[in-house]
Design an enzyme around this catalytic site. Structure first.
Site, mmCIF file in Angstrom:
data_model
loop_
_atom_site.group_PDB
_atom_site.id
_atom_site.type_symbol
_atom_site.label_atom_id
_atom_site.label_comp_id
_atom_site.label_asym_id
_atom_site.label_seq_id
_atom_site.Cartn_x
_atom_site.Cartn_y
_atom_site.Cartn_z
ATOM 1 N N ASP A 141 -5.156 1.178 7.832
ATOM 2 C CA ASP A 141 -4.022 1.906 7.151
ATOM 3 C C ASP A 141 -4.293 2.741 5.888
ATOM 4 O O ASP A 141 -4.166 3.728 5.739
ATOM 5 C CB ASP A 141 -3.029 0.677 6.486
ATOM 6 C CG ASP A 141 -1.785 1.089 6.506
ATOM 7 O OD1 ASP A 141 -1.390 2.261 6.616
ATOM 8 O OD2 ASP A 141 -0.843 0.358 5.740
ATOM 9 N N ASP A 175 -15.666 0.252 0.975
ATOM 10 C CA ASP A 175 -15.487 1.037 -0.454
ATOM 11 C C ASP A 175 -16.500 2.324 -0.471
ATOM 12 O O ASP A 175 -16.212 3.287 -0.797
ATOM 13 C CB ASP A 175 -15.826 0.057 -1.582
ATOM 14 C CG ASP A 175 -16.636 -1.034 -1.313
ATOM 15 O OD1 ASP A 175 -17.335 -1.081 -0.254
ATOM 16 O OD2 ASP A 175 -17.246 -1.797 -2.279
ATOM 17 N N LYS A 210 -15.755 -5.323 5.396
ATOM 18 C CA LYS A 210 -16.401 -5.685 3.779
ATOM 19 C C LYS A 210 -16.974 -7.274 4.031
ATOM 20 O O LYS A 210 -16.519 -8.354 3.553
ATOM 21 C CB LYS A 210 -15.127 -5.933 2.924
ATOM 22 C CG LYS A 210 -15.414 -6.308 1.398
ATOM 23 C CD LYS A 210 -15.947 -4.993 0.864
ATOM 24 C CE LYS A 210 -16.267 -5.422 -0.825
ATOM 25 N NZ LYS A 210 -16.798 -4.278 -1.471
ATOM 26 N N TYR A 221 -2.032 -8.253 7.953
ATOM 27 C CA TYR A 221 -0.736 -7.978 8.349
ATOM 28 C C TYR A 221 -0.240 -8.974 9.055
ATOM 29 O O TYR A 221 1.015 -8.648 9.819
ATOM 30 C CB TYR A 221 -0.776 -6.554 9.051
ATOM 31 C CG TYR A 221 -1.107 -5.425 7.953
ATOM 32 C CD1 TYR A 221 -2.245 -5.417 7.019
ATOM 33 C CD2 TYR A 221 -0.195 -4.200 8.395
ATOM 34 C CE1 TYR A 221 -2.091 -4.310 6.290
ATOM 35 C CE2 TYR A 221 -0.228 -3.225 7.449
ATOM 36 C CZ TYR A 221 -1.272 -3.228 6.337
ATOM 37 O OH TYR A 221 -1.299 -2.226 5.848
#
Ligand code: ATP
Length: 349
Positions: free
Chosen positions: A241, A217, A184, A137
């Site tokens: 988000d 995930d 991740k 972002y």
């Protein structure tokens, strides 16, 4: 009867950004509810209204007018409706720009069922602490050559440490038991690896709070299987988000989940949802998310009694289930819902 001191108390100066899409409808509903609650508790508001985004550009030639920046600087508290961000081009997100400008680094999103509203996941009570100023972002994108675009993912020690501290300090203060850092780092070893390093260092200072790490995930699947295993989710900007929208489904959808953007100097309170152009201007929007954001704001400005009046009235309306908006299975409009919350103030006190 309120004391004289309470009656002459100064009005709270609050920057109000109605936004666009469903923004003006939900903002109007929330202002009416807060005014009514304030009349009960002796709390009053001095709303400083400002446009942002495409509407502001039409009027002033600026997407975020200087007067809006100055207003937030002076008041230090804003209540903000959603502002549309053009997809794939056009001006930069107003939300992201305000968060960066005022260094609103902690995005706080509590996900909690409202009593009386049936969902597939009753009794969920979790909080997302999302880093709000970095990650993909940061908006650092270039078209390297035609056909190859590049976006930079920025993660810093400072940004990761302060959001981790915000989450752990909140957990300690409010008796929350467990924090999961979401990452991740198996793929993004440096960026997400740094985020985890910082979270681990902060966690070491809070031995009473259980600290765990989940890959993003897997977190999506785990959330759908069993959201009750989570207490606080500590995330970077993008993961937070996406997970916020997912988690909103546990409690009835995007019309319900509040949010606060918190910095050292200022705070901007806004719903998790966007401007919902599909239902804008039709008296269909649910103002609950912005209303619950306003309840967070009332606590922030030290008006707990007014916050309680609003929350109790809101819960009464959901408990009765007679005047709900369509997104949560009712047939009422935005205004009728707001009127029901205001009416409920007389029966809940
Ligand atoms: P953004 O990317 O700008 O944050 P979003 O992906 O969160 O936006 P929304 O604009 O919030 O998307 O809308 C997603 C869906 O949720 C739409 O179908 C919309 O009608 C619905 N929705 C969002 N907010 C509300 C609300 N307050 N009341 C009822 N439905 C809503």
């Amino acid at each position: 009867m309120n004391s004289l001191a309470e009656q002459v108390k100064q009005a709270h100066r609050i920057t109000l950004i109605p936004g666009d899409g469903i923004g003006p409808e939900v903002t109007e509903a929330v202002v009416a509810i807060l005014e009514a609650a304030g009349r009960k508790t002796g709390c009053s508001f001095d709303w400083h209204r400002h446009d942002a985004g495409a509407d502001a550009f039409e009027k002033s030639g600026e997407y975020i007018p200087k007067a809006l920046y100055q207003s937030i600087e002076q008041n230090r508290v804003a209540l903000k409706g959603p502002v549309t961000t053009p997809i794939g081009g056009g001006f930069a997100s107003i939300n992201v720009t305000l968060r960066k400008k005022f260094d609103l680094y902690a995005n706080f999103r509590p996900i909690k069922n409202l009593p009386g509203l049936k969902t597939n996941y009753p009794g969920v009570d979790l909080i997302i602490f999302r880093e709000n100023t970095e990650d993909l972002y940061a908006g650092l994108e270039v078209m390297v050559v035609p056909g190859v675009a590049q976006s930079l993912k920025i993660i810093t020690e400072k940004g990761s440490t302060r959001i981790a501290k915000a989450a752990f300090e909140y957990a300690r203060k409010h008796g929350r038991k467990r924090i999961h850092a979401i990452h991740k780092a198996n793929i993004m070893k440096l960026t997400d690896g740094l985020f985890l390093d910082c979270a681990r260092k902060v966690a070491a200072g809070f031995p009473e709070i259980e600290y765990k790490e989940h890959i993003v995930d897997n977190t999506c699947m785990q959330l759908v299987l069993n959201p009750y295993q989570y207490d606080i989710l500590l995330t970077e900007n993008l993961y937070g988000d996406i997970l916020s929208d997912l988690c909103s489904a546990f409690v009835g959808g995007l019309g319900l989940v509040p949010g606060a953007n918190l910095g050292a100097e200022c705070a901007v309170f806004e719903a998790v949802h966007g401007s919902a152009p599909d239902i804008a201007g039709k008296d269909l929007a649910n103002p609950t998310a912005l209303l619950q954001s306003a309840v967070l704001m009332l606590h922030h400005i030290d008006e707990p009694a007014t916050a309680d009046v609003v929350q109790q009235a809101l819960e009464h309306v959901y408990g009765e289930g007679k005047t709900l908006t369509r997104d949560v299975g009712g047939s009422s409009g935005t205004r009728a819902f707001a009127d029901a919350v205001i009416d409920a103030m007389s029966s809940t006190r």
